[in-house]
Design a protein around this motif. Structure first.
Motif, PDB file in Angstrom:
ATOM      1  N   GLN A 161      -6.141   0.814   5.201  1.00  0.00           N
ATOM      2  CA  GLN A 161      -5.453  -0.464   5.081  1.00  0.00           C
ATOM      3  C   GLN A 161      -6.409  -1.614   4.772  1.00  0.00           C
ATOM      4  O   GLN A 161      -5.963  -2.692   4.369  1.00  0.00           O
ATOM      5  N   ARG A 312      -3.965   0.903 -13.833  1.00  0.00           N
ATOM      6  CA  ARG A 312      -4.532   1.362 -12.560  1.00  0.00           C
ATOM      7  C   ARG A 312      -4.742   0.189 -11.600  1.00  0.00           C
ATOM      8  O   ARG A 312      -4.449   0.282 -10.402  1.00  0.00           O
ATOM      9  N   SER A 315      -1.280  -1.184 -10.442  1.00  0.00           N
ATOM     10  CA  SER A 315      -0.635  -0.278  -9.486  1.00  0.00           C
ATOM     11  C   SER A 315      -1.299  -0.342  -8.122  1.00  0.00           C
ATOM     12  O   SER A 315      -0.625  -0.318  -7.085  1.00  0.00           O
ATOM     13  N   ALA A 316      -2.646  -0.427  -8.111  1.00  0.00           N
ATOM     14  CA  ALA A 316      -3.352  -0.513  -6.836  1.00  0.00           C
ATOM     15  C   ALA A 316      -3.049  -1.816  -6.123  1.00  0.00           C
ATOM     16  O   ALA A 316      -2.896  -1.852  -4.892  1.00  0.00           O
ATOM     17  N   LYS A 318      -0.255  -3.549  -6.334  1.00  0.00           N
ATOM     18  CA  LYS A 318       1.102  -3.471  -5.789  1.00  0.00           C
ATOM     19  C   LYS A 318       1.148  -2.585  -4.554  1.00  0.00           C
ATOM     20  O   LYS A 318       1.756  -2.944  -3.532  1.00  0.00           O
ATOM     21  N   LYS A 319       0.478  -1.449  -4.593  1.00  0.00           N
ATOM     22  CA  LYS A 319       0.554  -0.502  -3.481  1.00  0.00           C
ATOM     23  C   LYS A 319      -0.180  -1.003  -2.243  1.00  0.00           C
ATOM     24  O   LYS A 319       0.313  -0.861  -1.113  1.00  0.00           O
ATOM     25  N   LYS A 320      -1.376  -1.580  -2.422  1.00  0.00           N
ATOM     26  CA  LYS A 320      -2.229  -1.899  -1.276  1.00  0.00           C
ATOM     27  C   LYS A 320      -2.133  -3.357  -0.822  1.00  0.00           C
ATOM     28  O   LYS A 320      -2.450  -3.655   0.332  1.00  0.00           O
ATOM     29  N   GLU A 324       5.965  -3.927   0.960  1.00  0.00           N
ATOM     30  CA  GLU A 324       6.908  -3.025   0.292  1.00  0.00           C
ATOM     31  C   GLU A 324       8.176  -3.735  -0.162  1.00  0.00           C
ATOM     32  O   GLU A 324       8.784  -3.355  -1.164  1.00  0.00           O
ATOM     33  N   TRP A 327       7.947  -4.804  -3.758  1.00  0.00           N
ATOM     34  CA  TRP A 327       7.656  -3.831  -4.804  1.00  0.00           C
ATOM     35  C   TRP A 327       8.706  -3.827  -5.915  1.00  0.00           C
ATOM     36  O   TRP A 327       8.392  -3.530  -7.070  1.00  0.00           O
ATOM     37  N   TYR A 328       9.920  -4.147  -5.573  1.00  0.00           N
ATOM     38  CA  TYR A 328      11.034  -3.913  -6.493  1.00  0.00           C
ATOM     39  C   TYR A 328      11.413  -5.139  -7.312  1.00  0.00           C
ATOM     40  O   TYR A 328      12.150  -5.011  -8.290  1.00  0.00           O
ATOM     41  N   ASP A 331       5.999  -8.593  -9.612  1.00  0.00           N
ATOM     42  CA  ASP A 331       4.914  -7.921 -10.327  1.00  0.00           C
ATOM     43  C   ASP A 331       3.772  -8.891 -10.549  1.00  0.00           C
ATOM     44  O   ASP A 331       3.986 -10.081 -10.798  1.00  0.00           O
TER      45      ASP A 331
END
Length: 404
Positions: A161, A312, A315-316, A318-320, A324, A327-328, A331
């Motif tokens: 995390q 890459r 995406s990283a 958004k994920k980290k 959550e 996310w939808y 951006d």
């Protein structure tokens, strides 16, 4: 069993199992023509230029924040994470410098790490860490543990995390290292550079043996060596040999060694490893590709090499870094179109067609060129000759077409 063992050795960098992970290949830096390290590799102009091109291009690219509502995607400059990344990712760096550091680690080691510092209001800092000083371990319970050793040999352990980890293709936990896997090609390039330096230092003269048909005293031998070496270092090319002296060359001259051709091949080979068209790092051996062909080369480079890097990173992020729930509909993306920006005439023709087709408003087109909005420019306009298809069908049937 032999095949399995061979594949395990060959695919060392792809093996994922409990314990220490690695980004290096099976051979690492062994059996190379010269010692290969990050510093020696960066002394090879083709490698330096490739890393610089990738790092600075991404560093110079604008990054934007979007929010999606009912399928409509609009810019959102009030998103706190975007403001952090865009204006001050950490106390030391600007956005450009931050992404240059990320890309420098990513394109050399295959992995980029940033320490995530959180405060009461969320993320307050993203600090790049040197990838070569990071150790990644997979614990028995499936957690990834990051151990970092700084330049003072202080060790710090991070949880998943607390680290933004961006990686190239690999085993899913670590990306494969381009520097490690290109070590043999880089070793040859370094050896060729060293050979060129030696030849330049010697005035381009190959080394050789001076043979004399009699025994010399030490002081005589030293005097002859000193005299001939002094003449050679001063650019002398004519030696007068006496008392039965003969000269025999012992090293291959540059032409026989095809030194220039070998160095040119190394440029292409390193550029191939780095995914960079050699012409973009000033390789002029194929000058016929300049002109109209350079546009297609740029397009291919942007789409097939740069875009995967950007995906890459996005995406990283958004994920980290994003919760959550965002996310939808949110951006954070690089403005890739800024790289593909066409010449002024092409842009004008394209925007004119899009305004006439009702895709853009005039003010949206003006904003893309950095011009102020005009009154009435927020309306959708259509070319007067355009009509709905259903009206044409009604006209063919003899019915009323449309009214103004």
């Amino acid at each position: 069993g032999g095949l399995v063992n061979f594949w395990s050795l060959f695919s060392r960098g792809l093996t994922r199992k409990q314990g220490r992970q690695t980004s290096q290949g099976a051979s690492d830096y062994t059996n190379t023509a010269a010692v290969v390290t990050f510093d020696t590799a960066m002394q090879v102009s083709a490698f330096w230029a490739s890393v610089k091109l990738l790092s600075e291009t991404v560093g110079a690219m604008p990054i934007e924040s979007f929010v999606t509502d009912n399928g409509s995607k609009t810019k959102d400059a009030d998103y706190d994470l975007w403001k952090l990344i865009n204006y001050k990712p950490n106390r030391y760096q600007t956005r450009n410098e931050f992404f240059e550091s990320v890309m420098l680690n990513l394109v050399t080691d295959g992995n980029a790490y940033c320490a995530i510092e959180r405060g009461s209001m969320g993320i307050v800092s993203l600090l790049p860490l040197m990838s070569r000083q990071m150790q990644v371990d997979l614990s028995p319970d499936g957690d990834v543990i990051y151990t970092y050793q700084d330049s003072q040999h202080n060790t710090r352990i991070y949880s998943e995390q607390s680290i933004l980890h961006i990686k190239l293709f690999g085993n899913g936990l670590m990306g494969l290292s381009p520097l490690s896997h290109a070590a043999k090609s880089l070793g040859v390039a370094i050896a060729l550079e060293d050979r060129t330096s030696v030849l330049a230092k010697n005035g381009g003269n190959p080394s050789g043996l001076l043979m004399i048909d009699q025994m010399l005293k030490p002081e005589q031998r030293d005097a002859i060596e000193k005299q001939l070496n002094k003449k050679a270092s001063n650019g002398g090319s004519l030696f007068v040999l006496e008392a039965g002296m003969t000269y025999q060359q012992t090293s291959i001259n540059p032409n026989d060694q095809q030194l220039l051709q070998s160095r040119r091949f190394e440029i292409e080979d390193i550029a191939r490893f780095m995914g960079v068209p050699s012409i973009l790092i000033n390789d002029t051996s194929a000058t016929t590709t300049w002109g109209s062909g350079i546009s297609e080369i740029n397009q291919g480079f942007y789409k097939f090499n740069l875009k995967p890097y950007l995906e890459r990173i996005e995406s990283a992020i958004k994920k980290k870094l994003m919760p959550e729930k965002d996310w939808y509909n949110r951006d954070i993306e690089f403005n890739f179109d800024s790289l593909l920006r066409a010449d002024k005439k092409t842009r004008a023709d394209t925007m004119s067609a899009e305004v006439n087709a009702g895709i853009l408003t005039p003010n949206e087109a003006r904003a893309m060129e950095g011009r102020p909005a005009q009154e009435g420019g927020d309306e959708i306009y259509l070319n007067g000759s355009l009509q709905p298809a259903k009206n044409l069908a009604e006209s063919d049937n003899g019915t009323e077409t449309f009214t103004n």
